[in-house]
Design a protein around this motif. Sequence first.
Motif, PDB file in Angstrom:
ATOM      1  N   ALA A   1      -8.815   0.806  15.268  1.00 20.59           N
ATOM      2  CA  ALA A   1      -8.412  -0.094  16.361  1.00 20.59           C
ATOM      3  C   ALA A   1      -9.576  -0.953  16.839  1.00 20.59           C
ATOM      4  O   ALA A   1      -9.369  -2.045  17.387  1.00 20.59           O
ATOM      5  CB  ALA A   1      -7.843   0.721  17.520  1.00 20.59           C
ATOM      6  N   LYS A   2     -10.797  -0.485  16.646  1.00 19.48           N
ATOM      7  CA  LYS A   2     -11.969  -1.236  17.089  1.00 19.48           C
ATOM      8  C   LYS A   2     -12.416  -2.265  16.055  1.00 19.48           C
ATOM      9  O   LYS A   2     -13.188  -3.167  16.362  1.00 19.48           O
ATOM     10  CB  LYS A   2     -13.123  -0.266  17.371  1.00 19.48           C
ATOM     11  N   MET A   3     -11.941  -2.116  14.831  1.00 18.70           N
ATOM     12  CA  MET A   3     -12.382  -2.999  13.743  1.00 18.70           C
ATOM     13  C   MET A   3     -11.626  -4.318  13.697  1.00 18.70           C
ATOM     14  O   MET A   3     -12.092  -5.281  13.079  1.00 18.70           O
ATOM     15  CB  MET A   3     -12.230  -2.279  12.401  1.00 18.70           C
ATOM     16  N   LEU A   4     -10.442  -4.397  14.314  1.00 21.48           N
ATOM     17  CA  LEU A   4      -9.632  -5.612  14.294  1.00 21.48           C
ATOM     18  C   LEU A   4      -9.417  -6.087  15.723  1.00 21.48           C
ATOM     19  O   LEU A   4      -8.846  -5.384  16.552  1.00 21.48           O
ATOM     20  CB  LEU A   4      -8.278  -5.349  13.624  1.00 21.48           C
TER      21      LEU A   4
ATOM     22  N   SER B   1       2.207 -12.328  -1.127  1.00 19.05           N
ATOM     23  CA  SER B   1       1.385 -12.087   0.053  1.00 19.05           C
ATOM     24  C   SER B   1       1.209 -10.594   0.220  1.00 19.05           C
ATOM     25  O   SER B   1       1.730  -9.800  -0.578  1.00 19.05           O
ATOM     26  CB  SER B   1       2.023 -12.700   1.304  1.00 19.05           C
ATOM     27  N   GLY B   2       0.479 -10.198   1.250  1.00 19.23           N
ATOM     28  CA  GLY B   2       0.174  -8.788   1.425  1.00 19.23           C
ATOM     29  C   GLY B   2       0.230  -8.334   2.864  1.00 19.23           C
ATOM     30  O   GLY B   2       1.054  -8.794   3.644  1.00 19.23           O
ATOM     31  N   SER B   3      -0.698  -7.444   3.218  1.00 21.14           N
ATOM     32  CA  SER B   3      -0.636  -6.774   4.521  1.00 21.14           C
ATOM     33  C   SER B   3      -1.568  -7.398   5.551  1.00 21.14           C
ATOM     34  O   SER B   3      -1.915  -6.761   6.544  1.00 21.14           O
ATOM     35  CB  SER B   3      -0.957  -5.284   4.354  1.00 21.14           C
ATOM     36  N   ARG B   4      -2.027  -8.613   5.279  1.00 24.86           N
ATOM     37  CA  ARG B   4      -2.788  -9.413   6.223  1.00 24.86           C
ATOM     38  C   ARG B   4      -4.009  -8.674   6.785  1.00 24.86           C
ATOM     39  O   ARG B   4      -4.578  -7.784   6.152  1.00 24.86           O
ATOM     40  CB  ARG B   4      -1.884  -9.918   7.350  1.00 24.86           C
ATOM     41  N   GLY B   5      -4.401  -8.997   8.025  1.00 22.98           N
ATOM     42  CA  GLY B   5      -5.627  -8.446   8.596  1.00 22.98           C
ATOM     43  C   GLY B   5      -5.603  -6.943   8.800  1.00 22.98           C
ATOM     44  O   GLY B   5      -6.615  -6.261   8.583  1.00 22.98           O
ATOM     45  N   ILE B   6      -4.450  -6.415   9.159  1.00 20.40           N
ATOM     46  CA  ILE B   6      -4.374  -4.985   9.432  1.00 20.40           C
ATOM     47  C   ILE B   6      -4.543  -4.181   8.142  1.00 20.40           C
ATOM     48  O   ILE B   6      -5.207  -3.141   8.112  1.00 20.40           O
ATOM     49  CB  ILE B   6      -3.050  -4.627  10.148  1.00 20.40           C
ATOM     50  N   GLY B   7      -3.971  -4.646   7.045  1.00 20.12           N
ATOM     51  CA  GLY B   7      -4.129  -3.956   5.771  1.00 20.12           C
ATOM     52  C   GLY B   7      -5.566  -4.001   5.288  1.00 20.12           C
ATOM     53  O   GLY B   7      -6.104  -3.016   4.775  1.00 20.12           O
TER      54      GLY B   7
ATOM     55  N   THR C   1      -8.171  -4.239   7.177  1.00 16.36           N
ATOM     56  CA  THR C   1      -8.944  -3.353   8.054  1.00 16.36           C
ATOM     57  C   THR C   1      -8.811  -1.898   7.619  1.00 16.36           C
ATOM     58  O   THR C   1      -9.796  -1.153   7.542  1.00 16.36           O
ATOM     59  CB  THR C   1      -8.480  -3.510   9.512  1.00 16.36           C
ATOM     60  N   ILE C   2      -7.590  -1.476   7.346  1.00 21.40           N
ATOM     61  CA  ILE C   2      -7.361  -0.092   6.898  1.00 21.40           C
ATOM     62  C   ILE C   2      -8.101   0.167   5.591  1.00 21.40           C
ATOM     63  O   ILE C   2      -8.741   1.215   5.417  1.00 21.40           O
ATOM     64  CB  ILE C   2      -5.850   0.170   6.737  1.00 21.40           C
ATOM     65  N   GLY C   3      -8.040  -0.783   4.662  1.00 27.26           N
ATOM     66  CA  GLY C   3      -8.727  -0.619   3.388  1.00 27.26           C
ATOM     67  C   GLY C   3     -10.228  -0.477   3.569  1.00 27.26           C
ATOM     68  O   GLY C   3     -10.862   0.420   2.994  1.00 27.26           O
ATOM     69  N   ARG C   4     -10.847  -1.377   4.376  1.00 26.52           N
ATOM     70  CA  ARG C   4     -12.290  -1.321   4.592  1.00 26.52           C
ATOM     71  C   ARG C   4     -12.707  -0.009   5.259  1.00 26.52           C
ATOM     72  O   ARG C   4     -13.736   0.577   4.915  1.00 26.52           O
ATOM     73  CB  ARG C   4     -12.733  -2.508   5.449  1.00 26.52           C
TER      74      ARG C   4
ATOM     75  N   ALA D   1      -2.072   6.196   5.486  1.00 24.25           N
ATOM     76  CA  ALA D   1      -2.458   4.930   6.109  1.00 24.25           C
ATOM     77  C   ALA D   1      -2.170   3.737   5.207  1.00 24.25           C
ATOM     78  O   ALA D   1      -1.642   2.716   5.653  1.00 24.25           O
ATOM     79  CB  ALA D   1      -3.941   4.965   6.471  1.00 24.25           C
ATOM     80  N   VAL D   2      -2.505   3.857   3.928  1.00 20.51           N
ATOM     81  CA  VAL D   2      -2.291   2.719   3.043  1.00 20.51           C
ATOM     82  C   VAL D   2      -0.812   2.574   2.701  1.00 20.51           C
ATOM     83  O   VAL D   2      -0.328   1.480   2.427  1.00 20.51           O
ATOM     84  CB  VAL D   2      -3.169   2.821   1.790  1.00 20.51           C
ATOM     85  N   HIS D   3      -0.082   3.681   2.731  1.00 18.09           N
ATOM     86  CA  HIS D   3       1.371   3.571   2.597  1.00 18.09           C
ATOM     87  C   HIS D   3       1.930   2.732   3.736  1.00 18.09           C
ATOM     88  O   HIS D   3       2.790   1.877   3.534  1.00 18.09           O
ATOM     89  CB  HIS D   3       2.026   4.946   2.597  1.00 18.09           C
ATOM     90  N   TRP D   4       1.424   2.967   4.955  1.00 13.97           N
ATOM     91  CA  TRP D   4       1.868   2.144   6.094  1.00 13.97           C
ATOM     92  C   TRP D   4       1.552   0.671   5.828  1.00 13.97           C
ATOM     93  O   TRP D   4       2.387  -0.204   6.078  1.00 13.97           O
ATOM     94  CB  TRP D   4       1.185   2.606   7.380  1.00 13.97           C
ATOM     95  N   ALA D   5       0.349   0.400   5.312  1.00 10.67           N
ATOM     96  CA  ALA D   5      -0.026  -0.981   5.024  1.00 10.67           C
ATOM     97  C   ALA D   5       0.895  -1.601   3.978  1.00 10.67           C
ATOM     98  O   ALA D   5       1.234  -2.783   4.048  1.00 10.67           O
ATOM     99  CB  ALA D   5      -1.478  -1.042   4.550  1.00 10.67           C
ATOM    100  N   GLN D   6       1.315  -0.793   3.000  1.00  9.33           N
ATOM    101  CA  GLN D   6       2.232  -1.295   1.983  1.00  9.33           C
ATOM    102  C   GLN D   6       3.597  -1.604   2.591  1.00  9.33           C
ATOM    103  O   GLN D   6       4.240  -2.604   2.239  1.00  9.33           O
ATOM    104  CB  GLN D   6       2.375  -0.257   0.864  1.00  9.33           C
ATOM    105  N   GLU D   7       4.041  -0.757   3.522  1.00 10.12           N
ATOM    106  CA  GLU D   7       5.304  -1.022   4.211  1.00 10.12           C
ATOM    107  C   GLU D   7       5.184  -2.288   5.066  1.00 10.12           C
ATOM    108  O   GLU D   7       6.120  -3.081   5.166  1.00 10.12           O
ATOM    109  CB  GLU D   7       5.687   0.181   5.087  1.00 10.12           C
TER     110      GLU D   7
END
Length: 544
Positions: free
Chosen positions: A287-290, A327-333, A335-338, A376-382
């Motif tokens: 939450a602090k990264m984005l 397209s993909g999971s934008r900024g939130i995806g 962030t989760i990846g990093r 977490a990455v499953h959420w990003a994929q959704e």
Amino acid sequence: MPVKMTLTKGKVPVKIYTEEIESSALEQLDNISQLPFIHHHVAAMPDVHTGIGATIGAVIPTKGAIIPAAVGVDIGCFVGETKIPLLDGTQLTLQELVERGGEHWVYAIDSQGQITGAKAIAKLTRNNAPLMKVILDNDEEIICTPDHQFMLRNGQWGEAKDLHPKTSLMPFYSRLEIEPNLHRYNHQVKSVEPLEQRQDVYCLTVPEYGNFALSAGVFVHNCGMNATRLSLTASELPDTLKRVRLAIEEAVPVGFDMHKSIQAQNSTIKNLNSGLEKIIEQHPTIAKMLKKIHKTWTQQLGSLGGGNHFIELCLDENQNVWVMLHSGSRGIGNTIGRYFIDLAKKDMEQHLIQLPDRNLAYFSEGAKHFDDYVEAVHWAQEYALSNRREMMRLILEALHRELPPFTVTKEAINCHHNYVAIEEHFGEQVFLTRKGAIRAGEGELGIIPGSMGAKSYIVQGKGNPESFSSCAHGAGRRMSRTEAKRRFNKNDMALQTQGVECRKDKGVIDEIPGAYKSIDAVMENQNDLVEIVHTLKQVVCVKG
């Protein structure tokens, strides 16, 4: 074409389907092949090029570990005993379908809400997954993972964990002709409860429609990306397509832009928010990264982003009009990846594990961070799936305002290209990561887009075992974005995108066709992996 190059310095070979590959990508592939948990060999697709840690265009089979930098996520579904009705009047369990292999004809719902037949492939998707039980008003029980999506009666989607008593689901009346009174069943949730046990889960890939029917009497989702064919032909398009491009750009924010307010339905936002809150509770650093994380992810939903993401209007060999979207999971995806890549690096340092490249840091199966990463990455994929669905809705609305009346005649593609799935290859069950590659199992459909001024392809996989039933996901870059900006100018862009309505300014020079490999060469190098079903030519291209 067969394998063009083989590297043999590592613990396993690397089989490469092209001779056009830079030295840095060769070094990355060699590094991957030296990891102790790689199974059999690594495959590199014809569009292979340098990425972060793991090479883009690499297909990586691993045993007992996942590399976050290779972008991994697994999609959970149903227990093996779940029954699926087939078009021939029989029904088999998902596990039986997996054991039989090949394609199966199942029931699906098309874009007009009509029940139709569709080809499907069954697969094991996750081991030891968490489960919950959904009981319908016909007393049928469905045991699935909490995040699997069910089609609601209004055509929207809801995850199993968010269903509640009296939620109306899209009905499938498999015995309608025999027992007409079943209209009162198969459409409503009776109860939902989490289960303590965990179990292996399975799913169907249904390329053309992205959903399938259960014998229990409802339709559920399978994950993917759509290229949509319209009822229009080239002759019905206006002489100038600039207004069409501008209408799409007005409807869908591109680059760093996002919507000024939330556009997606409340149910979609609610479903995604509940999953994200759980992730943030476990890993508050995310939450602090984005910046303004909740405003950002909700208002970016339904936006394109930049880089190689695109929206295109294309014509096929019969002059039919298609809408293609990447397209993909934008900024939130991102962030989760990093976050999890950094977490994996710290784990490696803590355990004093030496790697040929720090970006190949991994999570071992069974460790807490492994489960958290998958979730977490499953959420990003959704999120990415919801993002594409919302964009397609906005695009079609814009096209309805600019073009003659039309309908959607085919939704053709289920096509992820950054994910990991449990698959069996060369006698072993492995985590198979496709980074910048798509699955090309026998009979499966996929998209292989070219650059802005080139052709794109709808393909059908051949299930080649040497590529782990995979193929390229696009043309692949031949040079970096910085090099493209140094080498090319606006005049070059105008020349290389003749006949395509698109931006031709310096803001998209890094996406100029000359910065990419020849899509024709890529397709020639993988004619052992796929066959061409449709050839598409862009007439409108929207970039960030």
